[in-house]
Design an enzyme around this catalytic site. Structure first.
Site, PDB file in Angstrom:
ATOM      1  N   ARG A  72       0.856  -1.188   0.000  1.00  0.00           N
ATOM      2  CA  ARG A  72       0.000   0.000   0.000  1.00  0.00           C
ATOM      3  C   ARG A  72       0.889   1.234   0.000  1.00  0.00           C
ATOM      4  O   ARG A  72       1.704   1.417   0.896  1.00  0.00           O
ATOM      5  CB  ARG A  72      -0.958   0.028   1.187  1.00  0.00           C
ATOM      6  CG  ARG A  72      -2.038   1.094   1.014  1.00  0.00           C
ATOM      7  CD  ARG A  72      -2.972   1.154   2.180  1.00  0.00           C
ATOM      8  NE  ARG A  72      -2.237   1.190   3.409  1.00  0.00           N
ATOM      9  CZ  ARG A  72      -1.996   0.154   4.194  1.00  0.00           C
ATOM     10  NH1 ARG A  72      -2.481  -1.032   3.888  1.00  0.00           N
ATOM     11  NH2 ARG A  72      -1.276   0.276   5.271  1.00  0.00           N
ATOM     12  N   HIS A 120      -1.385   3.786   6.605  1.00  0.00           N
ATOM     13  CA  HIS A 120      -2.335   2.794   7.124  1.00  0.00           C
ATOM     14  C   HIS A 120      -3.740   3.414   7.194  1.00  0.00           C
ATOM     15  O   HIS A 120      -4.707   2.851   6.696  1.00  0.00           O
ATOM     16  CB  HIS A 120      -1.874   2.342   8.512  1.00  0.00           C
ATOM     17  CG  HIS A 120      -2.858   1.481   9.216  1.00  0.00           C
ATOM     18  ND1 HIS A 120      -3.087   0.176   8.857  1.00  0.00           N
ATOM     19  CD2 HIS A 120      -3.700   1.749  10.245  1.00  0.00           C
ATOM     20  CE1 HIS A 120      -4.029  -0.329   9.642  1.00  0.00           C
ATOM     21  NE2 HIS A 120      -4.423   0.601  10.489  1.00  0.00           N
ATOM     22  N   TYR A 127       8.308   4.746  10.100  1.00  0.00           N
ATOM     23  CA  TYR A 127       8.760   3.354  10.202  1.00  0.00           C
ATOM     24  C   TYR A 127       9.125   2.685   8.872  1.00  0.00           C
ATOM     25  O   TYR A 127       9.732   1.638   8.855  1.00  0.00           O
ATOM     26  CB  TYR A 127       7.721   2.492  10.939  1.00  0.00           C
ATOM     27  CG  TYR A 127       6.317   2.528  10.371  1.00  0.00           C
ATOM     28  CD1 TYR A 127       5.955   1.721   9.294  1.00  0.00           C
ATOM     29  CD2 TYR A 127       5.352   3.384  10.893  1.00  0.00           C
ATOM     30  CE1 TYR A 127       4.672   1.756   8.767  1.00  0.00           C
ATOM     31  CE2 TYR A 127       4.055   3.426  10.372  1.00  0.00           C
ATOM     32  CZ  TYR A 127       3.724   2.609   9.319  1.00  0.00           C
ATOM     33  OH  TYR A 127       2.467   2.645   8.791  1.00  0.00           O
TER      34      TYR A 127
END
Ligand SMILES: Cc1ncc(C[n+]2csc(CCOP(=O)(O)OP(=O)(O)O)c2C)c(N)n1
Ligand SMILES: [Mg+2]
Length: 404
Positions: free
Chosen positions: A299, A303, A312
């Site tokens: 993706r 998120h 991250y």
């Protein structure tokens, strides 16, 4: 054929079927090195838009069907980008992007028959599209005006599920019911399922595979040969947790432990996702029990709109996956082979712009629900305790003289 035999029957030459168990170090090294998806990845359209064949999962597809898949993906992406922008403008409380997962969702969604049932997580806007749910119906949940705007039975598409993995149990139970009701295994002499045979598809992420609910769903579906396709979109992250913190081996290989087939497909390849999903659904309708599909994808956005992935993941990774864009490869294939002309692409662009306008207008005009809406649809039948709470709340609000 019993389920364990079926596992190897699907891919008799699969290295995974015969390989000795690797050490943990080998597996982790392998996982890190598989940004290409590994040797078992089923692919029919390369990132460059070249058509390749596959010994087990090839399909014939008409140019018109391919153009339709392209249209689906472009419009689904537009819904996603527009809704993301609406959240940024403060019109939605939250949005859950799917950018990059269009092929996985459209390939799986278009493989289903009308009578099949689907159970989504919270990101399946592309599957919703394929089930005939108008994109405006997705907005209420994210604007906080509704708990879900479609009828799951009529659309054959469950409500969005935020509790990770929970829908896998719901789907297992539903698929067991399909089996008990005799909706599977009515194939003709050539093994073709009856026109009204059914199956269920359940959607979840890589992170969900660590949940107990998913394990239990796998067990129930396996032992009852339930007609259930487990469709795992492995975007390689569960928020900030990478897949190597979820599993010692590629996720599709987990199916073996439960006694059903597992296939890893290129999740950015709509043709491969369609082909593998069709095969898996057919297996289910034949009464052969569940299948796990791992759609290996990425993706390219956060998120959710509350997440900052730059904390991250490396931007190199995102750049690498941009080159594997699911829409661009179909565009390249269509254009290069003269299967779509400039007018076709312009027409889709025009349709996409109109959809965006309709989505925006709908969103900002959603009326605020009455305060007692929260009590609606909690139970199927009237509940006296809930009714008393509703009356108490309305009485309390009435004390403000309509100013609440
Ligand atoms: C039972 C449960 N635990 C934790 C959460 C918080 N949570 C929301 S999304 C998510 C990660 C899910 O990752 P994955 O299954 O890979 O799906 P993705 O969002 O990547 O599509 C977590 C832990 C939750 N919603 N439900
Ligand atoms: Mg994930």
């Amino acid at each position: 054929m019993s389920s364990p035999e079926r596992w190897t029957a699907a891919r008799p030459d699969s290295p995974a079927a015969t390989a000795a168990t690797p050490t943990a170090e080998q597996v982790i090294a392998g996982l890190r090195a598989t940004s290409e998806g590994g040797a078992d990845l089923v692919q029919l359209l390369t990132p460059e838009g070249e058509r390749v064949t596959h010994p087990d999962f090839d399909i014939d597809i008409e140019p018109a069907q391919l153009r339709a898949l392209y249209r689906d993906m472009v419009l689904v992406r537009r819904v996603d980008r527009e809704s993301n922008a609406l959240q940024r403008k403060g019109e939605l409380a939250l949005w859950v992007p799917l950018l990059g997962q269009e092929a996985a969702q459209v390939g799986a969604g278009r493989a289903m028959r009308p009578q099949d049932m689907a159970f989504p997580s919270y990101r399946e806007h592309g599957v919703a599209w394929c089930r005939g749910i108008d994109p405006t119906d997705l907005l209420g949940i994210f604007r906080g005006t509704d708990h879900g705007s479609w009828d799951p039975i009529e659309k054959r598409f469950g409500l969005y599920t935020i509790v990770i993995g929970n829908q896998v149990l719901n789907a297992a139970g539903y698929a067991m019911g399909q089996r008990f009701d005799g909706k599977v295994g009515n194939s003709d002499a050539e093994g073709n399922p009856a026109a009204d045979d059914e199956a269920t598809m359940c959607f979840f992420g890589d992170g969900a595979t660590s949940q107990g609910d998913v394990h239990e769903g796998f067990v129930w579906a396996a032992v009852y040969d339930a007609p259930l396709v487990f469709f795992c979109q492995n975007n390689q992250w569960a928020i900030s947790e990478p897949t190597e913190r979820q599993s010692r081996l590629p996720l599709y290989q987990r199916a073996r432990g439960y006694g059903f087939p597992g296939v890893r497909v290129d999740g950015n390849d709509v043709l491969a996702c369609l082909a593998v999903s069709r095969w898996a659904l057919k297996e289910c309708r034949r009464g052969n029990g569940p299948v796990l599909i791992e759609a290996f994808t990425y993706r390219m956005d956060a998120h959710t709109t509350t997440d900052d992935p730059t904390r991250y993941r490396l931007s190199d990774e995102v750049e690498e996956w941009k080159l594997k864009d699911p829409i661009e490869r179909v565009r390249a294939y269509l254009a290069r082979n003269g299967l779509a002309d400039a007018a076709f692409f312009e027409q889709i662009q025009e349709e996409s712009d109109q959809l965006a306008v309709r989505l925006r207008e709908f969103c900002v005009n959603i009326p605020d629900p009455p305060p007692d809406r929260i009590f609606a649809n909690v139970y199927a039948e009237a509940n006296p305790v809930l009714e008393r709470q509703r009356e108490d709340m309305l009485g309390y609000l009435a004390g403000f003289g309509g100013e609440h």
